[in-house]
Design a protein around this motif. Structure first.
Motif, PDB file in Angstrom:
ATOM      1  N   ASN A 101       0.824  -1.209   0.000  1.00 30.35           N
ATOM      2  CA  ASN A 101       0.000   0.000   0.000  1.00 30.35           C
ATOM      3  C   ASN A 101       0.859   1.259   0.000  1.00 30.35           C
ATOM      4  O   ASN A 101       0.540   2.245  -0.678  1.00 30.35           O
ATOM      5  CB  ASN A 101      -0.924   0.009   1.220  1.00 30.35           C
ATOM      6  CG  ASN A 101      -2.054  -1.003   1.109  1.00 30.35           C
ATOM      7  OD1 ASN A 101      -2.461  -1.356   0.002  1.00 30.35           O
ATOM      8  ND2 ASN A 101      -2.554  -1.479   2.234  1.00 30.35           N
ATOM      9  N   ASN A 105       0.884   4.133  -2.837  1.00 33.48           N
ATOM     10  CA  ASN A 105       0.636   5.547  -2.527  1.00 33.48           C
ATOM     11  C   ASN A 105       1.732   6.438  -3.113  1.00 33.48           C
ATOM     12  O   ASN A 105       1.454   7.534  -3.628  1.00 33.48           O
ATOM     13  CB  ASN A 105       0.561   5.749  -1.017  1.00 33.48           C
ATOM     14  CG  ASN A 105      -0.709   5.185  -0.420  1.00 33.48           C
ATOM     15  OD1 ASN A 105      -1.672   4.898  -1.142  1.00 33.48           O
ATOM     16  ND2 ASN A 105      -0.730   5.002   0.891  1.00 33.48           N
ATOM     17  N   ARG A 485     -11.241   6.076  -5.487  1.00 29.97           N
ATOM     18  CA  ARG A 485      -9.908   6.298  -6.036  1.00 29.97           C
ATOM     19  C   ARG A 485      -8.864   6.229  -4.924  1.00 29.97           C
ATOM     20  O   ARG A 485      -9.195   6.305  -3.743  1.00 29.97           O
ATOM     21  CB  ARG A 485      -9.836   7.640  -6.758  1.00 29.97           C
ATOM     22  CG  ARG A 485     -10.076   8.874  -5.897  1.00 29.97           C
ATOM     23  CD  ARG A 485      -9.887  10.122  -6.736  1.00 29.97           C
ATOM     24  NE  ARG A 485     -10.215  11.336  -5.989  1.00 29.97           N
ATOM     25  CZ  ARG A 485      -9.986  12.569  -6.450  1.00 29.97           C
ATOM     26  NH1 ARG A 485      -9.451  12.733  -7.650  1.00 29.97           N
ATOM     27  NH2 ARG A 485     -10.305  13.624  -5.741  1.00 29.97           N
ATOM     28  N   ARG A 486      -7.613   6.098  -5.313  1.00 33.79           N
ATOM     29  CA  ARG A 486      -6.468   6.103  -4.396  1.00 33.79           C
ATOM     30  C   ARG A 486      -6.465   4.891  -3.462  1.00 33.79           C
ATOM     31  O   ARG A 486      -5.931   4.971  -2.363  1.00 33.79           O
ATOM     32  CB  ARG A 486      -6.417   7.400  -3.577  1.00 33.79           C
ATOM     33  CG  ARG A 486      -6.294   8.642  -4.443  1.00 33.79           C
ATOM     34  CD  ARG A 486      -6.306   9.909  -3.635  1.00 33.79           C
ATOM     35  NE  ARG A 486      -6.137  11.085  -4.489  1.00 33.79           N
ATOM     36  CZ  ARG A 486      -6.194  12.336  -4.055  1.00 33.79           C
ATOM     37  NH1 ARG A 486      -6.407  12.574  -2.791  1.00 33.79           N
ATOM     38  NH2 ARG A 486      -6.032  13.341  -4.890  1.00 33.79           N
ATOM     39  N   TYR A 487      -7.039   3.794  -3.903  1.00 34.65           N
ATOM     40  CA  TYR A 487      -7.013   2.565  -3.113  1.00 34.65           C
ATOM     41  C   TYR A 487      -6.250   1.490  -3.885  1.00 34.65           C
ATOM     42  O   TYR A 487      -6.509   1.274  -5.070  1.00 34.65           O
ATOM     43  CB  TYR A 487      -8.429   2.065  -2.837  1.00 34.65           C
ATOM     44  CG  TYR A 487      -9.098   2.714  -1.638  1.00 34.65           C
ATOM     45  CD1 TYR A 487      -9.473   1.952  -0.532  1.00 34.65           C
ATOM     46  CD2 TYR A 487      -9.339   4.085  -1.606  1.00 34.65           C
ATOM     47  CE1 TYR A 487     -10.087   2.540   0.569  1.00 34.65           C
ATOM     48  CE2 TYR A 487      -9.937   4.672  -0.511  1.00 34.65           C
ATOM     49  CZ  TYR A 487     -10.310   3.906   0.578  1.00 34.65           C
ATOM     50  OH  TYR A 487     -10.904   4.490   1.658  1.00 34.65           O
ATOM     51  N   SER A 489      -6.353  -1.687  -2.839  1.00 37.09           N
ATOM     52  CA  SER A 489      -7.146  -2.910  -2.689  1.00 37.09           C
ATOM     53  C   SER A 489      -8.594  -2.637  -3.067  1.00 37.09           C
ATOM     54  O   SER A 489      -9.072  -1.507  -2.958  1.00 37.09           O
ATOM     55  CB  SER A 489      -7.066  -3.429  -1.253  1.00 37.09           C
ATOM     56  OG  SER A 489      -7.509  -2.442  -0.344  1.00 37.09           O
ATOM     57  N   TYR A 490      -9.288  -3.667  -3.502  1.00 35.42           N
ATOM     58  CA  TYR A 490     -10.688  -3.537  -3.892  1.00 35.42           C
ATOM     59  C   TYR A 490     -11.336  -4.917  -3.873  1.00 35.42           C
ATOM     60  O   TYR A 490     -10.654  -5.948  -3.820  1.00 35.42           O
ATOM     61  CB  TYR A 490     -10.810  -2.892  -5.275  1.00 35.42           C
ATOM     62  CG  TYR A 490     -10.020  -3.576  -6.379  1.00 35.42           C
ATOM     63  CD1 TYR A 490     -10.561  -4.646  -7.094  1.00 35.42           C
ATOM     64  CD2 TYR A 490      -8.737  -3.155  -6.711  1.00 35.42           C
ATOM     65  CE1 TYR A 490      -9.848  -5.273  -8.108  1.00 35.42           C
ATOM     66  CE2 TYR A 490      -8.018  -3.773  -7.718  1.00 35.42           C
ATOM     67  CZ  TYR A 490      -8.579  -4.834  -8.414  1.00 35.42           C
ATOM     68  OH  TYR A 490      -7.875  -5.464  -9.411  1.00 35.42           O
TER      69      TYR A 490
END
Length: 586
Positions: A101, A105, A485-487, A489-490
């Protein structure tokens, strides 16, 4: 003299060649370019530096899309420990000291910061604007040549700060540097300070460039050129320069306050010290929404030029398009609040929502006039026109998808979703970058005196167009389905669309690589360009290809409008190719 010969005999018996000519020694040429005040050389230096930044930002974008190929999942290993899988960037880089992560970022922050501050903001004004604004006005150079060189070196210094931040690990604040996160993250290092300082320094380059262009437009127009004899590209750059001069100091002060608060622990934006983080958002977006039009207005000017030249038709609604550029510049200062609907009261949000729809009026004026110009035009199917048509399609989608983001009822659901990402990229990349690449193709023969391969140019444009839509149209669907947005993981249900979007980004890469190799081949072995390969009427097509150092052999006198194709045969062109102008003359 042949049309490709750029060496001319001066009255005193000497010769003046292309601006690209220089001393035979390598060190002599390096010093000549490093100390030049010629706007054309400065423009070329900007162009290659900006394209390098585009490459760096593109690599970060590809890294983001690669990471999103596979959703992050929590699984239990053989030792009974819970671990995360799916972090492709972490696996590729072997960066075990950071989580996947954190790497993600940093990748999307670097993509945003490089693309906004180091590429797209200076892209058209600093490169194509610097080269063609003085020539289109009939001037020998910009009003302040040394200031122009200073703005280039300031851009270089700012970019060095940004690259230094990347070299020591990068930042993960997001390109907006929102507080309080940008005040607390990376507490023991200077990475955030370096990146914020990069944006701060780059702002000075924008201010100096904008001021230079404003004075040049006011003071250095050729005899006979009134305000409404100027090409629409000049109008667009002029409106852009006004925004640069008025809005950029706001972001400069804001970023300086952020640095002071981070270093000296002054309570300005940090609520833990009595500050207000929403105040930072107001300051940031008061600059950053007008700067959206710093990005798109010059692109609109390029489209006006390419559309008229490659349809051989007078632009429809010249004055309406010119005034709409100034209208967009004025309205851009009134709508920053629509980035903050979720952070402000109901009354303020309602007012900003109403103001947001105002900007659609001058924008729609441009689009409708461009489409009217196409009607019954003699449309040439070449690379610049293909990019013009691509712009009209992509930018229209970007504009129309901005309407639900300007309406409170829908924005509250779509805010910070992939719908916003897709909308932003359809405007900025589908608008600015597409027009920028089209403008490079349009003016490449004039800048470097060489023609590129038209077939490969069109193929590259087609692949870019297809890849762009595959990449970003799927993100509209992701956003409406709830993907934030800006993730990194999903949930699994989004994976198919993310895979499609990532494959589209690979197609984009292929398209841009085709253009890159096409330009390199052009410089090495491309046929020499005539002075006016497209049949344009503006003053740059009266110069040699590439232009001589002082642009013109004699001071030009303007005797016709920039788009009078129905009454004037363009210079260096066969009259048989312009039957309307010939019949009018008869």
């Amino acid at each position: 003299m042949s049309t490709a010969d750029t060496t001319v005999t001066l009255p005193h018996g000497g010769h003046e060649g292309s601006y690209l000519d220089g001393p035979p020694s390598i060190m002599g040429r390096i010093w000549q370019w490093a100390s030049t005040v010629d706007h054309k050389k400065i423009s070329v230096m900007y162009l290659f530096a900006i394209l390098f930044m585009f490459f760096l930002g593109g690599v970060a974008a590809l890294a983001v899309r690669l990471e999103l190929l596979d959703p992050v999942r929590e699984v239990t290993n053989a030792a009974g420990q819970t671990v995360q899988t799916g972090h492709i960037l972490q696996s590729l880089l072997g960066a075990t000291e950071m989580s996947g992560n954190e790497i993600y970022n940093r990748a999307f922050t670097l993509h945003g910061a490089i693309m906004v501050f180091m590429f797209i903001v200076p892209s058209v004004p600093a490169s194509l604007g610097n080269f063609f604004l003085p020539i289109m006005l009939g001037a020998k150079d910009v009003a302040f040549p040394r200031l122009n060189l200073l703005s280039w070196y300031i851009y270089v210094i700012g970019s060095i700060f940004g690259i230094a931040s990347i070299a020591i690990g990068g930042v993960d604040t997001g390109w907006t540097f929102y507080t309080p996160y940008s005040l607390t993250t990376d507490a023991d290092h200077w990475r955030v300070v370096l990146m914020v300082m990069a944006a701060f320094v780059l702002g000075f380059s924008s201010i100096l460039t904008g001021m230079n262009f404003i004075v040049t437009v006011h003071k250095l127009r050729a005899p006979g050129m009134g305000w409404f004899d100027m090409p629409l590209f000049i109008w667009a750059i002029y409106a852009t320069s006004i925004i640069q001069v008025l809005a950029t100091p706001v972001i400069g002060i804001t970023l300086l306050l952020l640095i002071f608060e981070r270093i000296f622990k002054i309570g300005i934006f940090d609520p833990a010290m009595g500050g207000d983080p929403v105040l930072y958002q107001h300051f940031f977006w008061f600059y950053s929404h007008p700067v959206v039009y710093v990005m798109i207005l010059p692109a609109m000017g390029i489209i006006s030029e390419m559309l008229s030249v490659h349809t051989r038709k007078h632009i429809f609604g010249y004055r309406a398009i010119a005034f709409s550029s100034l209208g967009i510049a004025a309205v851009s200062f009134l709508v920053w609040g629509h980035h903050m609907f979720t952070a402000m009261g109901e009354l303020a949000a309602m007012l900003f929502s109403a103001l947001t729809f105002l900007v659609a009026i001058p924008t729609a004026i441009k689009v409708f006039n461009w489409i009217a110009t196409l009607y019954k035009g003699s449309i040439a199917i070449n690379t610049p026109m293909c990019y013009t048509l691509s712009f009209l399609f992509l930018f229209s989608i970007g504009g129309l998808t901005g309407l639900p983001l300007g309406a409170l009822a829908t924005d509250l659901h779509l805010h910070d979703s992939y719908f916003v990402v897709a909308h932003f990229h359809y405007v900025m990349m589908g608008g600015t970058v597409i027009a920028f690449v089209g403008g490079i193709h349009h003016w490449w023969p004039k800048m470097f005196g060489r023609m590129y391969n038209e077939k490969w140019g069109i193929i590259g444009c087609a692949i870019v167009f297809i890849g762009f839509n595959i990449t970003f149209f799927t993100q509209f669907i992701l956003g409406t389905r709830g993907m934030p947005r800006r993730y990194a993981s999903y949930v699994d249900e989004f994976q198919t669309l993310h895979v499609i979007s990532t494959v589209g980004s690979w197609l984009l890469l292929v398209g841009f690589l085709i253009h890159f190799f096409n330009f390199v081949y052009s410089l090495i072995a491309g046929p020499k360009a005539p002075p006016n390969p497209w049949g344009g009427l503006t003053l740059e097509w009266e110069t040699e290809s590439p232009p001589i150092e002082h642009n013109f052999h004699h001071e030009p006198i303007v005797k016709h409008g920039p788009y009078d194709f129905d009454t004037v045969v363009p210079p260096h062109c066969d009259p048989k190719d312009f039957p309307l102008a010939e019949s009018h003359k008869a």
